[in-house]
Design a protein around this motif. Structure first.
Motif, PDB file in Angstrom:
ATOM      1  N   HIS A 183      10.083   8.636  -7.528  1.00  0.00           N
ATOM      2  CA  HIS A 183       9.471   7.581  -6.713  1.00  0.00           C
ATOM      3  C   HIS A 183       8.111   7.132  -7.244  1.00  0.00           C
ATOM      4  O   HIS A 183       7.816   5.932  -7.269  1.00  0.00           O
ATOM      5  CB  HIS A 183       9.314   8.057  -5.265  1.00  0.00           C
ATOM      6  N   THR A 184       7.289   8.069  -7.688  1.00  0.00           N
ATOM      7  CA  THR A 184       5.947   7.708  -8.171  1.00  0.00           C
ATOM      8  C   THR A 184       5.947   7.228  -9.618  1.00  0.00           C
ATOM      9  O   THR A 184       4.908   6.818 -10.140  1.00  0.00           O
ATOM     10  CB  THR A 184       4.986   8.907  -8.047  1.00  0.00           C
ATOM     11  N   GLU A 185       7.116   7.272 -10.271  1.00  0.00           N
ATOM     12  CA  GLU A 185       7.201   6.873 -11.676  1.00  0.00           C
ATOM     13  C   GLU A 185       8.265   5.809 -11.910  1.00  0.00           C
ATOM     14  O   GLU A 185       8.748   5.638 -13.034  1.00  0.00           O
ATOM     15  CB  GLU A 185       7.527   8.090 -12.543  1.00  0.00           C
ATOM     16  N   LEU A 186       8.639   5.089 -10.865  1.00  0.00           N
ATOM     17  CA  LEU A 186       9.728   4.124 -10.980  1.00  0.00           C
ATOM     18  C   LEU A 186       9.477   3.066 -12.056  1.00  0.00           C
ATOM     19  O   LEU A 186      10.356   2.775 -12.871  1.00  0.00           O
ATOM     20  CB  LEU A 186       9.969   3.451  -9.623  1.00  0.00           C
TER      21      LEU A 186
ATOM     22  N   GLN B  58       7.826 -10.050  -2.470  1.00  0.00           N
ATOM     23  CA  GLN B  58       7.258 -11.061  -3.371  1.00  0.00           C
ATOM     24  C   GLN B  58       5.964 -10.552  -3.989  1.00  0.00           C
ATOM     25  O   GLN B  58       5.727 -10.717  -5.194  1.00  0.00           O
ATOM     26  CB  GLN B  58       6.980 -12.362  -2.610  1.00  0.00           C
ATOM     27  N   VAL B  59       5.118  -9.948  -3.170  1.00  0.00           N
ATOM     28  CA  VAL B  59       3.843  -9.417  -3.648  1.00  0.00           C
ATOM     29  C   VAL B  59       4.083  -8.294  -4.652  1.00  0.00           C
ATOM     30  O   VAL B  59       3.422  -8.218  -5.696  1.00  0.00           O
ATOM     31  CB  VAL B  59       2.992  -8.914  -2.463  1.00  0.00           C
ATOM     32  N   ASN B  60       5.044  -7.426  -4.361  1.00  0.00           N
ATOM     33  CA  ASN B  60       5.343  -6.309  -5.259  1.00  0.00           C
ATOM     34  C   ASN B  60       5.824  -6.780  -6.621  1.00  0.00           C
ATOM     35  O   ASN B  60       5.642  -6.102  -7.633  1.00  0.00           O
ATOM     36  CB  ASN B  60       6.410  -5.402  -4.637  1.00  0.00           C
ATOM     37  N   ALA B  61       6.464  -7.952  -6.653  1.00  0.00           N
ATOM     38  CA  ALA B  61       7.000  -8.482  -7.907  1.00  0.00           C
ATOM     39  C   ALA B  61       5.925  -9.125  -8.763  1.00  0.00           C
ATOM     40  O   ALA B  61       6.132  -9.345  -9.963  1.00  0.00           O
ATOM     41  CB  ALA B  61       8.096  -9.501  -7.617  1.00  0.00           C
ATOM     42  N   ALA B  62       4.782  -9.425  -8.158  1.00  0.00           N
ATOM     43  CA  ALA B  62       3.706 -10.123  -8.872  1.00  0.00           C
ATOM     44  C   ALA B  62       2.706  -9.144  -9.480  1.00  0.00           C
ATOM     45  O   ALA B  62       2.802  -7.928  -9.302  1.00  0.00           O
ATOM     46  CB  ALA B  62       2.997 -11.071  -7.912  1.00  0.00           C
ATOM     47  N   GLN B  63       1.732  -9.695 -10.188  1.00  0.00           N
ATOM     48  CA  GLN B  63       0.634  -8.912 -10.756  1.00  0.00           C
ATOM     49  C   GLN B  63      -0.665  -9.351 -10.092  1.00  0.00           C
ATOM     50  O   GLN B  63      -0.918 -10.543  -9.959  1.00  0.00           O
ATOM     51  CB  GLN B  63       0.540  -9.132 -12.273  1.00  0.00           C
TER      52      GLN B  63
ATOM     53  N   LYS C  10      -6.752 -11.520  -2.617  1.00  0.00           N
ATOM     54  CA  LYS C  10      -6.810 -11.485  -1.153  1.00  0.00           C
ATOM     55  C   LYS C  10      -5.424 -11.736  -0.580  1.00  0.00           C
ATOM     56  O   LYS C  10      -4.804 -12.766  -0.864  1.00  0.00           O
ATOM     57  CB  LYS C  10      -7.793 -12.540  -0.642  1.00  0.00           C
ATOM     58  N   LEU C  11      -4.949 -10.784   0.238  1.00  0.00           N
ATOM     59  CA  LEU C  11      -3.609 -10.860   0.816  1.00  0.00           C
ATOM     60  C   LEU C  11      -3.664 -11.029   2.322  1.00  0.00           C
ATOM     61  O   LEU C  11      -4.657 -10.669   2.966  1.00  0.00           O
ATOM     62  CB  LEU C  11      -2.841  -9.576   0.490  1.00  0.00           C
ATOM     63  N   PRO C  12      -2.577 -11.549   2.923  1.00  0.00           N
ATOM     64  CA  PRO C  12      -2.504 -11.593   4.391  1.00  0.00           C
ATOM     65  C   PRO C  12      -2.582 -10.166   4.945  1.00  0.00           C
ATOM     66  O   PRO C  12      -2.143  -9.203   4.293  1.00  0.00           O
ATOM     67  CB  PRO C  12      -1.110 -12.198   4.643  1.00  0.00           C
ATOM     68  N   ALA C  13      -3.124 -10.022   6.130  1.00  0.00           N
ATOM     69  CA  ALA C  13      -3.345  -8.697   6.718  1.00  0.00           C
ATOM     70  C   ALA C  13      -2.058  -7.919   6.936  1.00  0.00           C
ATOM     71  O   ALA C  13      -2.077  -6.681   7.022  1.00  0.00           O
ATOM     72  CB  ALA C  13      -4.093  -8.850   8.040  1.00  0.00           C
ATOM     73  N   THR C  14      -0.922  -8.600   7.023  1.00  0.00           N
ATOM     74  CA  THR C  14       0.342  -7.923   7.295  1.00  0.00           C
ATOM     75  C   THR C  14       0.942  -7.259   6.058  1.00  0.00           C
ATOM     76  O   THR C  14       1.921  -6.522   6.170  1.00  0.00           O
ATOM     77  CB  THR C  14       1.388  -8.926   7.846  1.00  0.00           C
ATOM     78  N   LEU C  15       0.366  -7.524   4.868  1.00  0.00           N
ATOM     79  CA  LEU C  15       0.922  -7.004   3.633  1.00  0.00           C
ATOM     80  C   LEU C  15       0.025  -5.935   3.003  1.00  0.00           C
ATOM     81  O   LEU C  15      -1.181  -5.899   3.256  1.00  0.00           O
ATOM     82  CB  LEU C  15       1.148  -8.142   2.635  1.00  0.00           C
ATOM     83  N   THR C  16       0.637  -5.081   2.195  1.00  0.00           N
ATOM     84  CA  THR C  16      -0.066  -3.976   1.553  1.00  0.00           C
ATOM     85  C   THR C  16      -0.251  -4.240   0.061  1.00  0.00           C
ATOM     86  O   THR C  16       0.653  -4.740  -0.599  1.00  0.00           O
ATOM     87  CB  THR C  16       0.740  -2.663   1.722  1.00  0.00           C
ATOM     88  N   ARG C  17      -1.402  -3.890  -0.449  1.00  0.00           N
ATOM     89  CA  ARG C  17      -1.671  -4.073  -1.878  1.00  0.00           C
ATOM     90  C   ARG C  17      -0.798  -3.097  -2.675  1.00  0.00           C
ATOM     91  O   ARG C  17      -0.861  -1.888  -2.476  1.00  0.00           O
ATOM     92  CB  ARG C  17      -3.154  -3.813  -2.180  1.00  0.00           C
ATOM     93  N   PRO C  18       0.028  -3.598  -3.592  1.00  0.00           N
ATOM     94  CA  PRO C  18       0.916  -2.726  -4.378  1.00  0.00           C
ATOM     95  C   PRO C  18       0.140  -1.702  -5.196  1.00  0.00           C
ATOM     96  O   PRO C  18      -0.954  -1.995  -5.697  1.00  0.00           O
ATOM     97  CB  PRO C  18       1.666  -3.706  -5.291  1.00  0.00           C
ATOM     98  N   SER C  19       0.717  -0.530  -5.378  1.00  0.00           N
ATOM     99  CA  SER C  19       0.034   0.532  -6.120  1.00  0.00           C
ATOM    100  C   SER C  19      -0.150   0.191  -7.592  1.00  0.00           C
ATOM    101  O   SER C  19      -1.084   0.664  -8.226  1.00  0.00           O
ATOM    102  CB  SER C  19       0.819   1.836  -5.985  1.00  0.00           C
ATOM    103  N   HIS C  20       0.753  -0.650  -8.154  1.00  0.00           N
ATOM    104  CA  HIS C  20       0.643  -0.976  -9.573  1.00  0.00           C
ATOM    105  C   HIS C  20      -0.434  -2.019  -9.869  1.00  0.00           C
ATOM    106  O   HIS C  20      -0.687  -2.345 -11.026  1.00  0.00           O
ATOM    107  CB  HIS C  20       1.991  -1.461 -10.127  1.00  0.00           C
ATOM    108  N   TRP C  21      -1.091  -2.554  -8.831  1.00  0.00           N
ATOM    109  CA  TRP C  21      -2.191  -3.489  -9.033  1.00  0.00           C
ATOM    110  C   TRP C  21      -3.478  -2.730  -9.377  1.00  0.00           C
ATOM    111  O   TRP C  21      -4.438  -3.231  -9.797  1.00  0.00           O
ATOM    112  CB  TRP C  21      -2.416  -4.341  -7.791  1.00  0.00           C
TER     113      TRP C  21
END
Length: 260
Positions: A52-55, A238-243, A249-260
């Protein structure tokens, strides 16, 4: 109306359905070929991913992008027993259907938060109740998902117009092919980017406040420093697929992806 958390994936309460039900095709997204109905080799006996942490570094970027909108744990709850204890074909077939219905509920939930769309809130609530009822049917295979999406989409279009207001033609980019385009620092606030192809586009430092991004393809889109505050119908997948980076700055309902 269910709480938003009911529409978020909870892998801890799921029988790893997406790791079994879905097809993997060896590509940039998946390191292996896996047919639907066959468990991924990385799924352990407790229905957890061994890597999971190395996908991403191990070639399973597609797994980090997928979002079931809570369909996985809901189907697991309904079944009571895992596909290892009983035939799981019905659960596997139901997953993509319920996922789409939950996605519609996510969009409708968001639409109901906008004061600008107050005039159609009764219609939005009616649609929410209908889709929620359909999502609870025992025979999900009989659901006409296309019809449900069409009915909801009309309301989402109305919501978008009410929230974004009248915009110049230059900001009406619905379904536009913007793959690889250099749009660094561009003012796309309140723009209609529904279904736009933004694959590998450079949107770094762009202003995307209140832009309608429903269905936009953001794979490898550069969102470093971009402002997506209040972006309409943007999803976690969508956010996870991006860089992006810490300045995005993201909407409050979304989480910043770990790969960012």
């Amino acid at each position: 109306m269910p709480k938003t958390t009911d529409l978020r994936a909870d892998c801890g309460n799921c029988f790893g359905l997406c790791c079994v039900a879905l097809t993997f095709s060896k590509s940039a997204d998946f390191a292996i070929n896996k047919p639907a109905g066959e468990a991924c080799r990385n799924l352990d006996d407790a229905f957890r991913c061994r890597i999971h942490t190395e996908l991403r570094p191990k070639g399973f970027q597609g797994c980090t992008v997928y979002d079931c909108f809570g369909a996985g744990q809901e189907l697991s709850r309904r079944a009571g027993k895992s596909w290892r204890e009983q035939p799981g074909a019905d659960m596997f077939a139901a997953l993509p259907i319920l996922r789409q219905l939950h996605e519609l509920l996510w969009y409708l939930t968001e639409a109901l938060t906008y004061k600008a769309s107050a005039s159609i809130h009764p219609d939005l609530r009616t649609a929410f109740a209908r889709v929620e009822t359909v999502s609870r049917t025992a025979d999900l295979a009989a659901v006409d998902v296309t019809a449900e999406r069409a009915a909801v989409n009309e309301l989402l279009l109305q919501t978008s117009k009410l929230v974004r207001g009248k915009q110049p033609k230059s900001k009406e980019r619905r379904g536009a092919d913007l793959m690889g385009k250099r749009l660094r620092g561009t003012d796309l606030s309140n723009a209609n980017l529904r279904g736009a192809y933004l694959i590998a586009a450079d949107l770094s430092n762009a202003n995307l406040r209140q832009a309608d991004l429903i269905g936009a393809d953001l794979r490898d889109t550069n969102l470093e420093g971009a402002d997506l505050t209040g972006a309409l119908f943007l999803t976690q997948s969508q956010v996870n697929a991006a860089q992006g980076n810490a300045q995005t700055k993201l909407p409050a309902t979304l989480t910043r992806p770990s790969h960012w």
